[in-house]
Write an enzyme that holds these catalytic residues in place. Sequence first.
Site, PDB file in Angstrom:
ATOM      1  N   ALA A 170       9.175  -1.597   2.672  1.00 23.08           N
ATOM      2  CA  ALA A 170       9.503  -1.618   1.242  1.00 23.08           C
ATOM      3  C   ALA A 170       8.564  -2.541   0.482  1.00 23.08           C
ATOM      4  O   ALA A 170       8.111  -2.231  -0.622  1.00 23.08           O
ATOM      5  CB  ALA A 170      10.952  -2.050   1.041  1.00 23.08           C
ATOM      6  N   ASP A 171       8.256  -3.706   1.061  1.00 22.11           N
ATOM      7  CA  ASP A 171       7.356  -4.657   0.400  1.00 22.11           C
ATOM      8  C   ASP A 171       5.978  -4.049   0.187  1.00 22.11           C
ATOM      9  O   ASP A 171       5.364  -4.227  -0.874  1.00 22.11           O
ATOM     10  CB  ASP A 171       7.233  -5.927   1.242  1.00 22.11           C
ATOM     11  CG  ASP A 171       8.518  -6.711   1.314  1.00 22.11           C
ATOM     12  OD1 ASP A 171       8.772  -7.510   0.396  1.00 22.11           O
ATOM     13  OD2 ASP A 171       9.273  -6.530   2.278  1.00 22.11           O
ATOM     14  N   SER A 172       5.477  -3.348   1.196  1.00 21.80           N
ATOM     15  CA  SER A 172       4.140  -2.768   1.091  1.00 21.80           C
ATOM     16  C   SER A 172       4.097  -1.667   0.039  1.00 21.80           C
ATOM     17  O   SER A 172       3.172  -1.617  -0.784  1.00 21.80           O
ATOM     18  CB  SER A 172       3.717  -2.192   2.449  1.00 21.80           C
ATOM     19  OG  SER A 172       3.598  -3.208   3.413  1.00 21.80           O
ATOM     20  N   GLY A 175       4.287  -3.270  -3.319  1.00 23.75           N
ATOM     21  CA  GLY A 175       3.038  -3.946  -3.654  1.00 23.75           C
ATOM     22  C   GLY A 175       1.952  -2.976  -4.079  1.00 23.75           C
ATOM     23  O   GLY A 175       1.223  -3.218  -5.049  1.00 23.75           O
TER      24      GLY A 175
END
Length: 403
Positions: A170-172, A175
Amino acid sequence: MSDPNAPLHGIRVLELGTMYAAPTVGRMLRDFGAQVIKVEDPETGDFARHWTPQKEGLSLGFTRLNAGKSSIGIDLRTDRGRELVRRLAAKVDVVIESFRPGRLETWGLGYAELSAANPGLVLVRVSGFGQTGPYSELPGFGTVAETASGFAHVNGWADKPPTSPPFGFADSIAGISAAMGAAMALFRRERTGRGEEVDVALYEPLMFILGDMILKYTATGEIQDRVGNGTGSASPRGIYQAADGKWLSIAASNQGIAKRLFHAMGQPELLDDSRFATNPARMENNEVLQAKVIDWVASYSREEALGILEKFEVVSSAVNDSSDIVVDPHFLERTLVEVKGEELLKSVLMPGPILHMRESARPNYDGVPRIGQHTDALLGELIGESAESIAELRAAGVIGGND
């Protein structure tokens, strides 16, 4: 210095975020020419410096996201530290932050304050649930986004628990999405001169890439559940084990590929069988068809099966592990890069830019900054702090790091 032909050459970025999503934004912008200045706590630095795996005290995860950036050590808990950031923000094009919504405003560093001094500023904000809505004040990391978005519910096997991925998925995605938002805001600024506030919630890009799960429910009332390696929309598709114990994937996701797969299997008559003649029919009889593909793949080694599939132009691939990837000539030529200037990381490879542009060269990843390594030089260069002032700020604990 970046390639003068890089699309973001001359763009300066101030990165206030830590750990994963916000530094991913900085990495994306840095990959295409921006100068990225990372603000870190002068004592502890970005917590990602403490992630494992590590090599002799150097976090490999921190390396992947932050190689090639500059680091300034500023204590944002102090009034003077926040004033330094306010002045730095007046000299950059983009500020990236990942604090809980409202924190920057409490510190006097919200978009209204920063854009008053820098009307063309792009402020990129990444948070768990976004800057608006009933959940905006809740904390959120990638794991929460992966469950709240519906991803974990559909990921895995029907008889197993909902599953989150073993990496910052999810972070990637958030981002990368936020970097796209920054690029769009910079493009509009070229036309209007006005800056922008980009608001990215960790869960939203992930919810988008889940496909038709929500549309399907609101249209039919059917809740999508875990289906293992299938898509729930096309057959045959999956991951299969060859005779030598190795694994490969096949994606016969349209009629033409399914036809070629049946010919590759030596069973072209399957298309004359009403159970397998069309994709809706194949989905109705997926288990029976999958058993046939499983048996066919299991009769060959992986190399042999892939050779046959390639001959018939069937979409397929080996299921690679890290040892496969780092010796693959395609990935070595196109995708993998070395981190330069780090004695500890000689011959260490990591993925490079996520896309390629003909007119700009591949970036160099020239070392991992120490905490606050560039504090003195950048405070002097960007906001005109004298050596005496910098020494006094350091003595007062406002700035620090390993200059």
